[in-house]
Scaffold this motif. Structure first.
Motif, PDB file in Angstrom:
ATOM      1  N   GLU A  46       0.844  -1.196   0.000  1.00 13.67           N
ATOM      2  CA  GLU A  46       0.000   0.000   0.000  1.00 13.67           C
ATOM      3  C   GLU A  46       0.878   1.245   0.000  1.00 13.67           C
ATOM      4  O   GLU A  46       1.815   1.345   0.789  1.00 13.67           O
ATOM      5  N   LYS A  63      -3.005   3.628  -3.192  1.00 12.37           N
ATOM      6  CA  LYS A  63      -2.814   2.631  -4.251  1.00 12.37           C
ATOM      7  C   LYS A  63      -2.395   1.317  -3.616  1.00 12.37           C
ATOM      8  O   LYS A  63      -1.513   1.276  -2.758  1.00 12.37           O
ATOM      9  N   THR A  64      -3.089   0.245  -4.007  1.00 14.50           N
ATOM     10  CA  THR A  64      -2.731  -1.098  -3.574  1.00 14.50           C
ATOM     11  C   THR A  64      -2.546  -1.974  -4.811  1.00 14.50           C
ATOM     12  O   THR A  64      -3.056  -1.657  -5.886  1.00 14.50           O
ATOM     13  N   GLY A  66      -2.893  -4.341  -7.828  1.00 13.81           N
ATOM     14  CA  GLY A  66      -4.039  -4.841  -8.565  1.00 13.81           C
ATOM     15  C   GLY A  66      -5.261  -3.959  -8.541  1.00 13.81           C
ATOM     16  O   GLY A  66      -6.285  -4.297  -9.143  1.00 13.81           O
ATOM     17  N   GLN A  67      -5.189  -2.809  -7.866  1.00 17.38           N
ATOM     18  CA  GLN A  67      -6.332  -1.911  -7.768  1.00 17.38           C
ATOM     19  C   GLN A  67      -5.959  -0.534  -8.295  1.00 17.38           C
ATOM     20  O   GLN A  67      -4.815  -0.093  -8.168  1.00 17.38           O
ATOM     21  N   PRO A  68      -6.927   0.183  -8.890  1.00 14.74           N
ATOM     22  CA  PRO A  68      -6.636   1.539  -9.369  1.00 14.74           C
ATOM     23  C   PRO A  68      -6.441   2.508  -8.210  1.00 14.74           C
ATOM     24  O   PRO A  68      -6.832   2.221  -7.066  1.00 14.74           O
ATOM     25  N   SER A  70      -7.089   5.346  -5.671  1.00 15.57           N
ATOM     26  CA  SER A  70      -8.321   5.786  -5.028  1.00 15.57           C
ATOM     27  C   SER A  70      -8.027   7.006  -4.167  1.00 15.57           C
ATOM     28  O   SER A  70      -6.942   7.120  -3.584  1.00 15.57           O
ATOM     29  N   HIS A 117     -15.156   7.349  -0.622  1.00 16.91           N
ATOM     30  CA  HIS A 117     -14.253   6.885  -1.673  1.00 16.91           C
ATOM     31  C   HIS A 117     -14.521   7.653  -2.960  1.00 16.91           C
ATOM     32  O   HIS A 117     -15.671   7.848  -3.342  1.00 16.91           O
ATOM     33  N   ASN A 119     -13.267   7.101  -6.830  1.00  9.45           N
ATOM     34  CA  ASN A 119     -12.540   6.102  -7.605  1.00  9.45           C
ATOM     35  C   ASN A 119     -12.432   6.403  -9.091  1.00  9.45           C
ATOM     36  O   ASN A 119     -11.696   5.724  -9.797  1.00  9.45           O
ATOM     37  N   SER A 173      -1.763  -8.514  -6.319  1.00 10.84           N
ATOM     38  CA  SER A 173      -2.423  -8.593  -5.026  1.00 10.84           C
ATOM     39  C   SER A 173      -2.462 -10.050  -4.579  1.00 10.84           C
ATOM     40  O   SER A 173      -2.198 -10.974  -5.372  1.00 10.84           O
ATOM     41  N   GLU A 175      -5.088 -11.740  -3.949  1.00  6.30           N
ATOM     42  CA  GLU A 175      -6.161 -12.372  -4.711  1.00  6.30           C
ATOM     43  C   GLU A 175      -5.676 -12.802  -6.097  1.00  6.30           C
ATOM     44  O   GLU A 175      -6.099 -13.841  -6.612  1.00  6.30           O
ATOM     45  N   GLU A 176      -4.806 -12.003  -6.710  1.00  6.08           N
ATOM     46  CA  GLU A 176      -4.267 -12.352  -8.018  1.00  6.08           C
ATOM     47  C   GLU A 176      -3.196 -13.428  -7.936  1.00  6.08           C
ATOM     48  O   GLU A 176      -2.992 -14.188  -8.898  1.00  6.08           O
TER      49      GLU A 176
END
Length: 290
Positions: A46, A63-64, A66-68, A70, A117, A119, A173, A175-176
């Protein structure tokens, strides 16, 4: 709702911006000019660029893997919740009227209790910070309209630190990374896809950064074409190919557990057009949560 006045921001009444849904003009809480510093915090999982409006709220670009990107606005006073939240760019007090910058950037946020949030447009919003523009959050908290203004001063170094944090971020991530299937054509034993190779390389990098992955399970499978013995050998070759690629990218052999199952565990009917899903090597990460 009540906020206590503290050093670092002003309490003002503003008539410059009123949301149509608000029956009264919002109270403005503005960061003091010389307190408008953005600070970078983060690790491989993060990166956060934040500014705190003392006693009121914290705004953060987050930013984390695998995620855009935010933008988040977190209330600091206990037991308060958002009814609505908007964000927009505004000129600094010392900007000339001719400086339009990104003044057309506005977004309505998604509110969850004391957190809002944004996004859709945080990348565009962040791009205006080094130009000296400010962030205005037009919010309603417990039915009270507020305007929270985050100023910006000497942001160049903080933004450089933030970019460095992003550069070192894990490529995937959890999850990925935790489950991944490498699929093969009929009879194929070798990995030919550069996309797959890139993912395996990223997977090894993720494991290095995570520090809690204790085992990597590598299970080879085939479809039902051919004999049981030939399928067992083919699934072993495929699993070995994946394991060798992971080792090539730096994964230690002692954490890998390689198994071959032939056609015993299909995930799709071998009599359908989805038969190709059975020609796979499944990679699973096991974490030591202790």
């Amino acid at each position: 709702m009540q906020f206590l006045l503290k050093k670092g921001w002003y309490l003002l009444i503003s008539s410059a911006f009123v949301l149509p849904a608000m029956a009264q003009e919002p109270q403005q809480y503005r960061q003091e000019y010389d307190a408008g510093h953005w600070l970078t915090q983060g690790d491989a999982f993060e990166c956060r660029l934040s500014q705190t409006l003392s006693g009121v709220a914290q705004g953060s670009f987050v930013k984390t893997p695998g995620q855009p990107l935010s933008l988040r606005l977190q209330l600091l006073s206990p037991h308060n919740e958002f009814n609505s939240a908007h964000v927009q760019i505004r000129r600094a007090d010392w900007h000339e009227d001719s400086m339009s910058g990104g003044l057309d950037v506005r977004e309505q946020g998604v509110v969850e209790g004391d957190l809002a949030h944004f996004n859709a447009l945080p990348t565009r919003l962040l791009s205006q910070i080094p130009k000296g523009f400010w962030l205005d959050f037009i919010v309603e908290v417990d039915q009270q309209p507020l305007q929270l203004t985050f100023t910006s001063i000497d942001s160049a170094q903080a933004l450089l630190s933030y970019q460095e944090c992003l550069r070192k971020m894990a490529p995937l991530s959890w999850e990925e990374a935790r489950n991944y299937d490498v699929t093969f054509e009929t009879g194929q034993r070798w990995i030919r896809s550069q996309q797959v190779l890139n993912h395996l390389k990223n997977l090894v990098r993720y494991i290095e950064l995570d520090g809690k992955v204790s085992r990597v399970l590598i299970d080879g499978h085939t479809d039902s074409v051919g004999s049981a013995a030939s399928n067992r050998a083919l699934s072993q070759d495929r699993a070995d190919e994946v394991a060798s690629r992971l080792a090539e990218f730096g994964l230690q052999s002692e954490v890998m557990e390689v198994r071959a199952h032939g056609s015993r565990y299909p995930i799709a009917s071998n009599k359908s057009d989805k038969q190709g899903a059975n020609r796979r090597v499944q990679i699973r990460l096991v974490r030591d949560n202790g």
